[in-house]
Design a protein around this motif. Structure first.
Motif, PDB file in Angstrom:
ATOM      1  N   ILE A 113       0.843  -1.209   0.000  1.00 50.28           N
ATOM      2  CA  ILE A 113       0.000   0.000   0.000  1.00 50.28           C
ATOM      3  C   ILE A 113       0.874   1.253   0.000  1.00 50.28           C
ATOM      4  O   ILE A 113       0.587   2.231  -0.708  1.00 50.28           O
ATOM      5  CB  ILE A 113      -0.966  -0.019   1.204  1.00 50.28           C
ATOM      6  CG1 ILE A 113      -2.003  -1.131   1.022  1.00 50.28           C
ATOM      7  CG2 ILE A 113      -1.662   1.325   1.367  1.00 50.28           C
ATOM      8  CD1 ILE A 113      -2.862  -1.383   2.242  1.00 50.28           C
ATOM      9  N   ALA A 114       1.956   1.239   0.775  1.00 48.06           N
ATOM     10  CA  ALA A 114       2.863   2.387   0.812  1.00 48.06           C
ATOM     11  C   ALA A 114       3.493   2.623  -0.563  1.00 48.06           C
ATOM     12  O   ALA A 114       3.647   3.774  -1.005  1.00 48.06           O
ATOM     13  CB  ALA A 114       3.941   2.172   1.866  1.00 48.06           C
ATOM     14  N   ALA A 115       3.853   1.542  -1.236  1.00 46.05           N
ATOM     15  CA  ALA A 115       4.445   1.678  -2.572  1.00 46.05           C
ATOM     16  C   ALA A 115       3.450   2.306  -3.537  1.00 46.05           C
ATOM     17  O   ALA A 115       3.796   3.219  -4.312  1.00 46.05           O
ATOM     18  CB  ALA A 115       4.904   0.315  -3.077  1.00 46.05           C
ATOM     19  N   TYR A 116       2.214   1.825  -3.516  1.00 48.68           N
ATOM     20  CA  TYR A 116       1.200   2.401  -4.407  1.00 48.68           C
ATOM     21  C   TYR A 116       0.918   3.870  -4.055  1.00 48.68           C
ATOM     22  O   TYR A 116       0.645   4.684  -4.933  1.00 48.68           O
ATOM     23  CB  TYR A 116      -0.114   1.613  -4.330  1.00 48.68           C
ATOM     24  CG  TYR A 116      -0.108   0.351  -5.148  1.00 48.68           C
ATOM     25  CD1 TYR A 116       0.153   0.379  -6.507  1.00 48.68           C
ATOM     26  CD2 TYR A 116      -0.375  -0.876  -4.559  1.00 48.68           C
ATOM     27  CE1 TYR A 116       0.147  -0.773  -7.264  1.00 48.68           C
ATOM     28  CE2 TYR A 116      -0.379  -2.043  -5.312  1.00 48.68           C
ATOM     29  CZ  TYR A 116      -0.121  -1.986  -6.656  1.00 48.68           C
ATOM     30  OH  TYR A 116      -0.123  -3.129  -7.400  1.00 48.68           O
ATOM     31  N   SER A 117       0.970   4.215  -2.773  1.00 50.87           N
ATOM     32  CA  SER A 117       0.636   5.582  -2.386  1.00 50.87           C
ATOM     33  C   SER A 117       1.740   6.569  -2.743  1.00 50.87           C
ATOM     34  O   SER A 117       1.492   7.771  -2.830  1.00 50.87           O
ATOM     35  CB  SER A 117       0.337   5.651  -0.885  1.00 50.87           C
ATOM     36  OG  SER A 117       1.512   5.358  -0.148  1.00 50.87           O
TER      37      SER A 117
END
Length: 152
Positions: free
Chosen positions: A33-37
């Motif tokens: 999720i952090a990577a996508y954000s």
């Protein structure tokens, strides 16, 4: 300016969701999720968002995309017609004749009758096979030729 603000807000919200997910001991999902954000902020900082917005609001760019679409459509149309048609009438006939001549095996001599059974028995069994295949509506001449070649 608006794109930068929206990208930053989306990234901040995504990082918040990632923190909550990590708090729940789901570290792999939190990392994903952090990577996508981080993607929206990265796109804004590299200038991709400005480039896309410049493209989206120019009519000449849309005309160019339309022409590329028409060119692609024409390529696919000619390819489909070429596959379906197979060339000129003379070429199609030559290809059909070559396929019919090489139905048993390429460059193979005529099938041999072998020395398995007497000639009378062979002709009767061949007639039975032909009548059975004609009755079924299927053509087993290729299979018969191969079997005869091997003396079966």
């Amino acid at each position: 300016m608006l794109a930068e603000t929206i990208g930053s807000a989306v990234s901040a919200a995504g990082l918040g969701i990632a923190a909550v997910t990590a708090y729940r001991k789901r570290f792999l999902t939190a990392t994903r999720i952090a990577a996508y954000s981080l993607v929206p902020v990265g796109l804004v900082l590299t200038g991709v968002v400005k480039w896309v917005s410049d493209i989206a609001f120019k009519p000449s760019v849309w005309l160019g995309f339309g022409l590329l679409g028409v060119a692609w459509l024409l390529f696919m149309l000619t390819r489909a017609v070429e596959r379906r048609g197979g060339g000129s009438r003379k070429e199609r006939r030559a290809a059909a004749r070559a396929a019919r001549d090489e139905a048993v095996a390429p460059a193979a001599p005529a099938p041999s009758l072998g020395a398995g059974a007497p000639a009378g028995a062979r002709s009767q069994s061949g007639q039975k096979k032909r009548s059975a295949s004609a009755g079924a509506g299927e053509d087993f001449s290729d299979i018969e030729a191969i079997l005869k070649k091997h003396g079966i």
